[in-house]
Design a protein around this motif. Structure first.
Motif, PDB file in Angstrom:
ATOM      1  N   MET A 266      13.251   5.657 -17.008  1.00  0.00           N
ATOM      2  CA  MET A 266      13.218   4.211 -17.102  1.00  0.00           C
ATOM      3  C   MET A 266      14.061   3.849 -16.060  1.00  0.00           C
ATOM      4  O   MET A 266      13.842   2.791 -15.281  1.00  0.00           O
ATOM      5  CB  MET A 266      13.327   3.618 -18.547  1.00  0.00           C
ATOM      6  N   VAL A 267      15.557   4.119 -16.181  1.00  0.00           N
ATOM      7  CA  VAL A 267      16.354   3.599 -15.060  1.00  0.00           C
ATOM      8  C   VAL A 267      15.890   3.801 -13.938  1.00  0.00           C
ATOM      9  O   VAL A 267      16.156   2.887 -12.945  1.00  0.00           O
ATOM     10  CB  VAL A 267      17.688   4.261 -15.647  1.00  0.00           C
ATOM     11  N   VAL A 268      15.500   5.091 -13.532  1.00  0.00           N
ATOM     12  CA  VAL A 268      15.162   5.331 -12.190  1.00  0.00           C
ATOM     13  C   VAL A 268      13.813   4.689 -11.490  1.00  0.00           C
ATOM     14  O   VAL A 268      13.917   4.251 -10.457  1.00  0.00           O
ATOM     15  CB  VAL A 268      14.865   7.119 -12.024  1.00  0.00           C
ATOM     16  N   THR A 269      13.109   4.525 -12.315  1.00  0.00           N
ATOM     17  CA  THR A 269      11.596   3.840 -11.913  1.00  0.00           C
ATOM     18  C   THR A 269      11.918   2.359 -11.518  1.00  0.00           C
ATOM     19  O   THR A 269      11.315   1.710 -10.969  1.00  0.00           O
ATOM     20  CB  THR A 269      10.721   4.081 -12.941  1.00  0.00           C
ATOM     21  N   THR A 270      12.881   1.730 -12.393  1.00  0.00           N
ATOM     22  CA  THR A 270      13.018   0.107 -12.674  1.00  0.00           C
ATOM     23  C   THR A 270      14.230  -0.155 -11.630  1.00  0.00           C
ATOM     24  O   THR A 270      14.336  -1.457 -11.068  1.00  0.00           O
ATOM     25  CB  THR A 270      13.303  -0.510 -14.050  1.00  0.00           C
ATOM     26  N   ALA A 271      15.010   0.554 -11.514  1.00  0.00           N
ATOM     27  CA  ALA A 271      16.379   0.275 -10.561  1.00  0.00           C
ATOM     28  C   ALA A 271      15.940  -0.304  -9.367  1.00  0.00           C
ATOM     29  O   ALA A 271      16.942  -1.258  -8.912  1.00  0.00           O
ATOM     30  CB  ALA A 271      17.420   1.538 -10.418  1.00  0.00           C
ATOM     31  N   PRO A 272      15.380   0.242  -8.564  1.00  0.00           N
ATOM     32  CA  PRO A 272      15.020  -0.181  -7.254  1.00  0.00           C
ATOM     33  C   PRO A 272      14.631  -1.752  -7.073  1.00  0.00           C
ATOM     34  O   PRO A 272      15.318  -2.696  -6.366  1.00  0.00           O
ATOM     35  CB  PRO A 272      13.974   0.714  -6.433  1.00  0.00           C
ATOM     36  N   ILE A 273      13.717  -2.257  -7.837  1.00  0.00           N
ATOM     37  CA  ILE A 273      13.008  -3.519  -7.913  1.00  0.00           C
ATOM     38  C   ILE A 273      14.102  -4.432  -8.761  1.00  0.00           C
ATOM     39  O   ILE A 273      14.390  -5.562  -8.125  1.00  0.00           O
ATOM     40  CB  ILE A 273      11.757  -3.536  -8.624  1.00  0.00           C
TER      41      ILE A 273
END
Length: 295
Positions: A266-273
């Protein structure tokens, strides 16, 4: 004087109450995100004991190492980046072009088109007819399924239209005197002076493209074409997290659990945006305000 003091006291009480209420709302909104981050950076086996609320009890990056060891996550990240970078300019171009046509009063049937478009904002055919349409267009297991159906949005057209109507007609008249046709006026005159709304719609659609998991879940069976949010869905559903655990080295598997893998993903997938959004928030606010205030 007494009335003024009473009014000032009431205003102060309201300000205090409003501030406290906003702090509570912010806490309720942000704490779940903080809880996910804290537990993602904690040792997975230790996190199973519970009691972690504010800071990691045993700091560990094993869960993130396991996530990046997965063969599918980088492919999914690449698909998401590609569809965001390609789909956003395509959407902005086609929606702006149609909105420019709608802004021309000489367009035949403009009111009818507006009525039809407005109806589509509130009513749809449903998922099954939409799936059959995508199938008949040969877009199943096709990267273009992320681009073509999302190339136009009537809601974004209305935002463009509100901005285009405020452009002085003298600009177009001057361009016509210089011999420019409609298409040249559009990309040489209209688009350059409309960069605030272009940036706003680009951000709207870019966030949508990044967060969209439904398209990949319904229309894509090939795992090499699934975006990062669909990958996250599969991990949360445990179909992928168990495979990731099985493929890890035995030493790392001791400190990593299925739950810690989910949180790290969850952290990896949402961090960029999440990191990009605060710097661009002013464009989102401006997008909602376009056309609402006239001087």
């Amino acid at each position: 004087m007494y009335s003024f003091k009473r009014q000032s006291a009431s205003s102060a009480i309201f300000e205090i109450f409003n501030s406290v209420l906003m702090l509570i709302v912010c806490f309720v909104t942000l704490y779940p995100i903080w809880y996910v981050i804290v537990n993602a950076f904690n040792d997975g086996a230790d996190a199973m004991r519970g009691g972690i609320y504010w800071w990691p009890r045993q700091f560990s990056l094993d869960s993130f190492q396991a996530v990046f060891r997965s063969e599918g996550i980088m492919t999914a990240m690449g698909v998401t980046v590609a569809k965001t970078l390609i789909g956003t300019p395509v959407h902005v171009f086609f929606t702006a072009m149609v909105a420019y046509a709608f802004s021309r009063r000489e367009l035949v049937g403009r009111k009818l088109y507006m009525f039809i478009g407005t109806v589509t904002m509130f009513f749809g055919g449903g998922l099954i007819p939409y799936y059959l349409l995508i199938r008949d267009l040969h877009l199943l297991d096709n990267f273009l399924v992320y681009i073509l159906p999302a190339a136009f949005s009537f809601f974004d057209l209305i935002i463009f239209l509100s901005f285009f109507r405020e452009i002085p007609p003298g600009l177009e008249e001057a361009a016509k005197i210089d011999g420019a046709n409609d298409f040249k006026i559009f990309y040489k005159v209209i688009i350059p002076v409309s960069m605030p709304v272009v940036a706003t719609i680009a951000l709207f659609h870019g966030v949508y493209q990044w967060n969209d998991y439904f398209t990949g879940m319904i229309f894509i069976n090939d795992t090499n074409l699934q975006p990062i949010q669909t990958y996250l869905y599969r991990v949360v559903a445990q179909s992928s997290s168990n495979q990731m655990l099985a493929s890890m080295p035995s030493g790392m598997a001791v400190s990593v659990t299925s739950q810690s893998l989910k949180l790290a993903t969850m952290v990896v997938t949402t961090a960029p945006i999440v990191f990009v959004y605060p710097f661009l928030q002013k464009y989102f606010v401006k997008g909602f305000m376009i056309g609402s205030i006239k001087e």
